[in-house]
Design an enzyme around this catalytic site. Structure first.
Site, PDB file in Angstrom:
ATOM      1  N   HIS B 217     -43.115 -71.259  10.173  1.00  0.00           N
ATOM      2  CA  HIS B 217     -44.453 -70.951  10.684  1.00  0.00           C
ATOM      3  C   HIS B 217     -44.539 -69.482  11.033  1.00  0.00           C
ATOM      4  O   HIS B 217     -45.418 -69.063  11.776  1.00  0.00           O
ATOM      5  CB  HIS B 217     -44.765 -71.788  11.923  1.00  0.00           C
ATOM      6  CG  HIS B 217     -44.432 -73.229  11.764  1.00  0.00           C
ATOM      7  ND1 HIS B 217     -43.288 -73.766  12.260  1.00  0.00           N
ATOM      8  CD2 HIS B 217     -45.074 -74.208  11.107  1.00  0.00           C
ATOM      9  CE1 HIS B 217     -43.245 -75.057  11.940  1.00  0.00           C
ATOM     10  NE2 HIS B 217     -44.311 -75.346  11.232  1.00  0.00           N
ATOM     11  N   GLY B 470     -48.768 -59.022 -39.680  1.00  0.00           N
ATOM     12  CA  GLY B 470     -49.602 -58.858 -38.483  1.00  0.00           C
ATOM     13  C   GLY B 470     -51.053 -59.251 -38.669  1.00  0.00           C
ATOM     14  O   GLY B 470     -51.766 -59.496 -37.701  1.00  0.00           O
ATOM     15  N   ASP B 540     -54.438 -47.657 -27.499  1.00  0.00           N
ATOM     16  CA  ASP B 540     -53.680 -48.886 -27.718  1.00  0.00           C
ATOM     17  C   ASP B 540     -52.192 -48.640 -27.425  1.00  0.00           C
ATOM     18  O   ASP B 540     -51.628 -47.638 -27.876  1.00  0.00           O
ATOM     19  CB  ASP B 540     -53.859 -49.340 -29.168  1.00  0.00           C
ATOM     20  CG  ASP B 540     -53.073 -50.600 -29.448  1.00  0.00           C
ATOM     21  OD1 ASP B 540     -53.460 -51.665 -28.936  1.00  0.00           O
ATOM     22  OD2 ASP B 540     -52.045 -50.516 -30.151  1.00  0.00           O
ATOM     23  N   GLY B 542     -49.482 -50.167 -28.518  1.00  0.00           N
ATOM     24  CA  GLY B 542     -48.634 -50.214 -29.717  1.00  0.00           C
ATOM     25  C   GLY B 542     -48.784 -48.939 -30.533  1.00  0.00           C
ATOM     26  O   GLY B 542     -47.788 -48.365 -31.010  1.00  0.00           O
TER      27      GLY B 542
END
Lengths: 561, 561
Positions: B217, B470, B540, B542
């Site tokens: 508690h 991809g 992005d 990537g």
């Protein structure tokens, strides 16, 4: 600091711990980050699931009789590599082919797909079930663009049960496809998760916002809404799912899944309304689970999944399973009526006429106004609920006193019993005794017959009962450090011949000073040294609430004149 | 916003949801905040547990065959009142008496004690087991001052099994006392929990601190320490418990309990070391559970509990049980050896001599230096792990290239395979293909034979394979938006007769510009509209990592001249 574990070795570290802790059920795949059932299976379709980690019990925790045969484990929120999938599937398969099951994410599709091709080249047949239950991640007419979330669990459960009872690969695949087609999930996040090694959460959600449809890796949701109540949230989730559900005979399985930080009681508070809404829409929840099935580390949020049953799915869902993360003894599904626990809330009616009622009502108002502050004082060294408990207790006490106004004595007795019942906790019992025993001391007296002497005697008796029950002594920084000076001051005023209002108000002033003085007291015994250190400089919350209460009562008594 | 549910009605609301969701197993006590098993029991000792709520599955979630017969539910972190305890016990008892079980807190002691007296007055026999497992809350020589925490679960499990097999009240009480005497818990908190309706956590723990011995508690702990690793934390917990354990034959049950926010994988990462240390101390964990048994709302932290077994306790612990919050099919206890999953980490050796090795090593350094930034870019619209994945992948690629330096071709093939395996995820597979297919395009050539034309052809082939795998198209704001301009520029440089370093560096500059330009691209399709909105203005991740990588390689190639 939230996530225990080094980022670089997190997957290895937790997987080591997992196979060690649950070595009775699972074993590792040699040379791969994957797990298998401990006991080698007879010839059967091998259900091999997987994906990134951070979602326990998905996926490794779902390996065992009646569910998966193997699980491949990727890094946090990252698909495992084709090599890992291949090795795990080879180790899991027992001559009847492999059913791969995973959520529809690009990385998983790539790597599981490559592994499946390699298995095929080696003469091992496999099929794939891509879970696409998340309605927020793509349109209804293009389910192939939807992600897999908590529905993973439901689909794997069905596939695992079918494989366990010896169905062949085509049949296991077909029923898993049906389960996926019949499963829909809608989720909401209230707060981001923190990746191992990161010092900041992956994303945040506004303090007073919720993001509907947010993905289990933090993918953006479809709509940001203000802070909803549990009931409003249930409505949002059900409203999202109902138009999406395929037709059925009404039987459904309901899964209310916690993402990590949102806990069980909160989910249960949400579930009641979910159940009501589903029943109103003609659906019968035949089996409900409320818990953590597909988590997202420590993300705050929940998701609601519904699986529309037919006879075949119902039978498979009800089959037993035994895995580290989920066990079912295989109960028959049955419709359960909506239950409501209790006892309508106390309604706030007009103020009554009795002196006890008026005094307690005034005290209640002051307690309500100071609820947060009492909580803060209590949180210094304890659990911070003193304000809440006092409010609950005083509301019940007022209601009870109002119902029982035959005499001050009977009103106080009723108030004390109600206070203890409603407030609970140690202070609930102690305040209850104070009220009730004061009432007991006034027994047989009408309001006019309560002199200062009579009142001081009644308070003496109440404090004696209080000390017996609470076992505290003065100077230990408890309520008693305000109560005892109050009792003595009242007795002194009685001896000096003061009337009740004067005497009470004087004693209340003494109680206020005494409560303030507890800030300088250090607990003498019976409490930890750190607690003493922490609470130094802060008045005791119980002493403070007592001072508040007697002050409010004094003001009402003053107006009587 | 963390806790779903209104403060005032929290207990009622979640209890309504609980009995509705798990109506197949439990039912409510008429007129009280308590639950009973759904099926009325034969005559047996009624095990009635309880306490404040906020600890699910403790206490209501532990009602069912093999465990408790009833549970009384108090408000958050507050004992239930004597009235509630009395009503629940009366409803649960079936003629063989009541065993009350609860943690040792003043409020619970008061209210359960009052209820027991009332039952006695009505001729119902009861006994009480006060759980006192928390070693941080009192000295070893005064266990009566210690609190009950996660050990509650272990003690109730033993008592429930004894009652289930028909033992009488004295016997159930005796074995529960033994279980409590044999159970010790030590816990640690990293962050406070938030009470329903509160806007602030009940308490906080310093960002870089942990508080050992903090109560469920929020009661103050015994020592504040700096941020520990999972291994160091395991040592602290075991070091705390070992001197406290009663003598036995070495068999123990181990419970690693999460307080709410600290999740399963983190606990598993901690468990390995716990197991090692216990084994080194001559203890044999016969059964381990890692999960949530006694929570504290959304508190961050864990506790470690150990129950020292003898034959009687082992038999009772192994008995099956079936409750909403914990199910066991009742396996025989067995010692499990420590398993280690894997594969030592790649060791960082001296830099090799091959051009591929040197180029990849340079790229790795740049990726490592930008790991956090790549993660941030990825977190804009996805799960933020791109930096981590790239680092993992590049490290493995460098190590593989170093091991296989026969030719640039074989080094790149090895690097590509290793990258995909180590990085996982979609980008792992895609980078793996880029590296491996470039290697395939150089097959049969020594380093000296790689002209700009040959290299441009190899890159063409790799990009073709990349696109096939991809399924992205230029302009969708993916890696391809940097890769395709790079490919075209390299091809152009080859046509213009540039040498390899010049051609590559020029193409790398193009890739950098193209990656930056992705900040202005909006995904054209295949991603959600909100994602487009969020990622606007951010390059992005990537495309960015690709530009980083080819730039680093260009610098190494330039130094070759």
């Amino acid at each position: 600091m939230t996530i225990l574990g080094a980022a670089e070795t997190f997957k290895r570290d937790w997987l080591d711990g997992f196979v060690t802790a649950y070595g009775r059920s699972v074993r590792k795949v040699p040379g791969a980050y994957g797990v298998l059932r401990r006991e080698e299976a007879e010839r059967k379709v091998a259900v091999v699931i997987g994906g990134g980690c951070g979602h326990y019990p998905a996926f490794a925790g779902l390996v065992g009789p009646g569910l998966a045969d193997g699980a491949v484990v990727g890094d946090v929120f990252t698909s495992p590599s084709a090599e890992q999938v291949y090795r795990t599937a080879r180790a899991a398969e027992s001559g009847a082919g492999v059913l791969f099951g995973y959520g529809n994410y690009q990385g998983d599709v790539l790597h599981f797909g490559l592994a499946a091709r390699r298995l095929a080249a080696e003469g091992v047949e496999s099929r794939t079930i891509l879970v696409t239950d998340d309605i927020a991640s793509g349109p209804a007419d293009a389910p192939e663009r939807r992600r897999g979330v908590a529905g993973d669990f439901l689909v794997f459960k069905i596939a695992g049960a079918a494989a366990e009872r010896g169905e062949d690969l085509a049949a296991v695949h077909a029923v898993a496809e049906k389960a996926n087609a019949n499963t829909r999930t809608f989720g909401v996040a209230f707060g981001g998760c923190t990746l191992p090694g990161a010092s900041e959460p992956l994303f945040t959600v506004g303090e007073n916002e919720m993001e509907l449809g947010l993905g289990i890796h933090g993918e953006p949701g479809v709509r940001t809404v203000g802070r909803l109540s549990a009931r409003e949230l249930a409505d949002e989730l059900v409203d999202g799912l109902l138009p999406e559900l395929p037709a059925g005979d009404g039987r459904v399985v309901v899964l209310l899944n916690g993402l990590g930080r949102t806990k069980y009681e909160e989910m249960f508070a949400t579930y009641t309304r979910v159940h009501e809404r589903l029943a109103a829409a003609g659906l019968s929840p035949m089996h409900t689970e409320v818990g953590e099935f597909v988590t997202s580390l420590d993300m705050a949020g929940v998701s609601l999944s519904i699986l529309v049953l037919d006879d075949e799915l119902a039978e498979l869902y009800a089959a037993p399973c035994d895995t580290p993360g989920y066990r079912s003894t295989g109960a028959a599904l049955a419709q359960v009526p909506l239950e409501s626990t209790v006892d309508s809330l106390l309604t706030e009616s007009e103020q009554g006429q009795g002196i006890v009622d008026r005094a307690l009502t005034a005290a209640l108002r002051d307690v309500e106004a100071n609820e947060a502050e009492l909580g803060r004082l209590d949180a210094v060294a304890a659990d911070g609920d003193h304000g809440l408990g006092m409010t609950r207790g005083m509301r019940a006490a007022v209601a009870a006193a109002r119902r029982d106004e035959a005499s001050p004595s009977s009103a106080l007795l009723a108030a004390g019993t109600a206070f203890a019942d409603a407030a609970g906790g140690a202070s609930g019992a102690l305040y209850g005794v104070l009220l009730a025993e004061t009432g007991a001391g006034l027994q047989g007296r009408s309001g006019d017959e309560v002199s200062t002497d009579v009142l001081a005697d009644a308070v003496d008796g109440a404090v004696t009962a209080f000390v017996e029950l609470g076992k505290a002594e003065p100077g230990e920084k408890t309520m008693l450090d305000a109560i005892e000076p109050f009792r003595l001051a009242l007795r002194e005023q009685a001896a000096a011949g003061a009337d009740v209002p004067q005497a009470w108000q004087k004693a209340a002033q003494v109680a206020v000073s005494a409560a303030e003085a507890t800030a300088d007291l250090l607990p003498a015994k019976g409490r930890a040294a750190r607690l003493a250190e922490r609470s130094k400089g802060h008045p005791d919350p119980g002493a403070t609430s007592f001072a508040l209460l007697v002050t409010a009562v004094g003001q009402v008594l003053g107006k009587e004149d």
